[in-house]
Design an enzyme around this catalytic site. Sequence first.
Site, PDB file in Angstrom:
ATOM      1  N   ASP A 256       0.784  -1.273   0.031  1.00 26.72           N
ATOM      2  CA  ASP A 256       0.042   0.022   0.007  1.00 26.72           C
ATOM      3  C   ASP A 256       0.861   1.204  -0.011  1.00 26.72           C
ATOM      4  O   ASP A 256       1.809   1.347   0.889  1.00 26.72           O
ATOM      5  CB  ASP A 256      -0.893   0.076   1.300  1.00 26.72           C
ATOM      6  N   ASN A 264      -1.985  12.807  -4.614  1.00 26.86           N
ATOM      7  CA  ASN A 264      -2.885  13.269  -5.628  1.00 26.86           C
ATOM      8  C   ASN A 264      -3.278  14.655  -5.357  1.00 26.86           C
ATOM      9  O   ASN A 264      -3.562  15.409  -6.203  1.00 26.86           O
ATOM     10  CB  ASN A 264      -4.075  12.324  -5.415  1.00 26.86           C
ATOM     11  N   ASP A 273      -1.390   8.980 -10.927  1.00 26.78           N
ATOM     12  CA  ASP A 273      -1.425   7.782 -11.961  1.00 26.78           C
ATOM     13  C   ASP A 273       0.036   7.479 -12.401  1.00 26.78           C
ATOM     14  O   ASP A 273       0.422   6.177 -12.327  1.00 26.78           O
ATOM     15  CB  ASP A 273      -2.283   8.036 -13.104  1.00 26.78           C
ATOM     16  N   GLU A 299      -4.401   2.578  -4.505  1.00 30.11           N
ATOM     17  CA  GLU A 299      -3.053   2.345  -4.441  1.00 30.11           C
ATOM     18  C   GLU A 299      -2.615   1.193  -3.554  1.00 30.11           C
ATOM     19  O   GLU A 299      -1.427   0.861  -3.242  1.00 30.11           O
ATOM     20  CB  GLU A 299      -2.430   3.465  -3.455  1.00 30.11           C
TER      21      GLU A 299
END
Length: 388
Positions: A256, A264, A273, A299
């Site tokens: 993770d 983000n 991304d 993620e």
Amino acid sequence: MRLDTPTLFLMTVVVTFMVGVLFLLSWGQARRTRALAIWGVAHLGGAGASALLCLRNTIPDSLSVGLGNAMMLGAYGLIWSGVRAFEGRKPAYLMALSGGALWAMACLVPAFYGSLAMRIMLASAVAGLFCALCAAEIWRGRHEPLASRWSAIVLMAAYALLYWVRVPLAALAPLPAATRSQDSPWLAVLCFAGVLFTVAIAFVFMALTKERAELKQRLAAETDSLTGLANRRAFVGRTQAHLAGRTRPVALILFDLDYFKAINDTYGHAVGDGVLVAFGHAANAVLPKGALLGRMGGEEFACVLVGGDAEDATRAAEQVRATIGRIALAAYPRLRIRVSAGVAATRPGETGCFDDLMRRADSALYGAKDAGRDRVVTAAAMPEALAA
């Protein structure tokens, strides 16, 4: 039963023409499959060649013997070029037409043109060579799991062998000088076999294109569109298959990305991304051979190691964590990528389901998060209650 050669020639013309039209119609519905167009043109050319050969003694020999056989050998060369295109290689059109050119030049030599045996030997050798090259090209692509691939290999190899058998026969058992070539029983047999092989080739090549289209659709349904990794559905299915039929231990790693929401929010979703894609590439580069890496969503990523124990999986996870931590982007000097991981593994002889292994790896991942992130935590051994 006596096979009537003119009738067989006419049947060859009709069948080959229909197969050519079928290939072109199929290409009209799948324009990206260039091989279908090449095969269609090749069979239409073969139909024209068969028509010229069928008119032997009705039209000049320069058209029936000369042009007809040159077109036929060119058609076999184009079939080979179509196979190359199907296997992702560049079609060799000049090489494909070289057989017909060789025949045309040989016919300019009176000694060759006047010898039926020599004509049969050259035509059979060249046609057999192109069929063998088709089999070799299909063999080279055997890594792609298409059910009809081996049928195509056997079919083209058998067709090559049929042609090559005629080479020694033409030398050892030539026709009497007064016998017309159309009266040769071998020509009748070859015509009949040619019709059968033409139909078989059409079915097999069509099956290959259909199987490839289905394979691409299946892979697309099992692939994460952003990272190109296995998606959750595919990853779970493959891992469950390993657990169901395993005789070796299975280890699961959950990854993770730390503070991914902040990435983000700070840099935008395009950069986020890019981070996900970078993780997939970097992790795949350092994970052990045979490891399956998939994106579970957002993620979160997962990796399964078949034959690896908890210690092996922990080492692999640590290597991924260290590799990800070294990623630096010149355009974003303050951006740091970190990852936490949870590891769970079975032991030899134990049986369990994916949900059990996932739950333990997930608990270990939460442990890594609670301990400060950017670390790997290994779950305890599978409880005895889960053993069979």
